[in-house]
Design an enzyme around this catalytic site. Structure first.
Site, PDB file in Angstrom:
ATOM      1  N   TYR A 109       0.830  -1.210   0.000  1.00  0.00           N
ATOM      2  CA  TYR A 109       0.000   0.000   0.000  1.00  0.00           C
ATOM      3  C   TYR A 109       0.863   1.257   0.000  1.00  0.00           C
ATOM      4  O   TYR A 109       1.917   1.305   0.620  1.00  0.00           O
ATOM      5  CB  TYR A 109      -0.876   0.043   1.258  1.00  0.00           C
ATOM      6  N   GLU A 110       0.372   2.306  -0.634  1.00  0.00           N
ATOM      7  CA  GLU A 110       1.040   3.615  -0.663  1.00  0.00           C
ATOM      8  C   GLU A 110       2.435   3.545  -1.269  1.00  0.00           C
ATOM      9  O   GLU A 110       3.326   4.322  -0.932  1.00  0.00           O
ATOM     10  CB  GLU A 110       1.115   4.217   0.760  1.00  0.00           C
ATOM     11  N   GLY A 111       2.652   2.595  -2.153  1.00  0.00           N
ATOM     12  CA  GLY A 111       3.973   2.389  -2.750  1.00  0.00           C
ATOM     13  C   GLY A 111       4.688   1.263  -2.037  1.00  0.00           C
ATOM     14  O   GLY A 111       4.616   1.130  -0.823  1.00  0.00           O
TER      15      GLY A 111
END
Length: 264
Positions: A109-111
């Site tokens: 998640y989020e990179g």
């Protein structure tokens, strides 16, 4: 417990190691999260412009560190919980295996966490001429210097780890310019090194508060008395990684890039 049919599993040092690995990470991660939340408030609300700037710098610097390390270690902690339960951890009865499945996605998640590490090394370190990382070093050094001899069991290993982090920072800044692959190869190790220093810093502050609390009448000795042993464990099992992480970073990218693409 010879009077019983068997000893509880907490008797085993390795079970204690797993539980303390989880606990020492979680408590210091919560402390660092609280500190980051404070920086967010300061960056928005402090009346002094310089204070707002410093807080904003530190928050930006620590965001990829917290995201990547917290999710890496959160997933590891879930796996350790399964291991503590043994076979019962692997089945659905106790719900532990779902923690493993749920925690794993957080590293993406989020990179992905590898990208978080690249953000830290490739962007955050050099931002504003290194202003944020210089401030971070300054605050950790100040906490160490303000520690008395009674805290030497914590401040000494943290001092050594901070020195490794500073050395690794200089190495990446110098060698990353001549070969960008050095940044990519060392970024994940560097982020972990940064994180163990940051959480070790939190443990030093936690123990100072706990020691002061124990001097007060009616102190919760069970709660505050547990902080130093857990902090000592973190220093021995997490902060001590600094030397091997530095070796990995300074090894550069040769070993990572040596294998031909067709050989993968």
């Amino acid at each position: 417990e010879p009077e019983k049919a068997a000893d509880p599993i907490i008797s085993h040092p390795d079970v204690r190691r797993m539980l303390l690995t989880m606990r020492s990470f979680v408590e210091s991660a919560r402390a660092l999260t609280g500190w980051m939340a404070l920086q967010l408030d300061i960056s928005h609300c402090h009346p002094d412009e310089e204070s707002r700037q410093i807080a904003d710098d530190l928050l930006g610097l620590m965001t990829p560190v917290a995201k990547a390390f917290f999710t890496d270690e959160g997933s590891r902690s879930a796996n350790l919980a399964v291991q503590v339960y043994g076979g019962h951890g692997f089945i659905t009865e106790h719900g532990i295996e779902q923690f493993v499945r749920d925690a794993r996605i957080s590293q993406i998640y989020e990179g992905t966490n590898g990208i978080q590490a690249l953000d830290l090394v490739g962007r955050k370190l050099a931002m504003n001429g290194g202003r944020a990382v210089t401030e971070f070093f300054k605050q950790v050094e100040a906490e160490i210097k303000a520690s008395d001899d009674a805290l030497a069991d914590l401040s000494k290993p943290l001092t050594e780890a901070l020195a490794s982090l500073q050395k690794a920072t200089g190495w990446l800044m110098e060698n990353g310019l001549e070969n960008p692959n050095n940044v990519g190869a060392g970024a994940t190790a560097y982020l972990r090194l940064f994180a163990v220093v940051a959480l070790g810093w939190q443990w030093l502050k936690i123990v100072k508060v706990a020691d002061d609390a124990l001097k007060q009448d009616g102190a919760d000795t069970a709660f505050y008395g547990s902080k130093r042993p857990v902090a000592q464990f973190f220093m021995q099992h997490f902060v001590s990684e600094h030397s091997s992480l530095l070796t990995s970073i300074e090894g550069g990218s040769d070993a990572v890039m040596a294998l031909d693409v067709a050989q993968f």
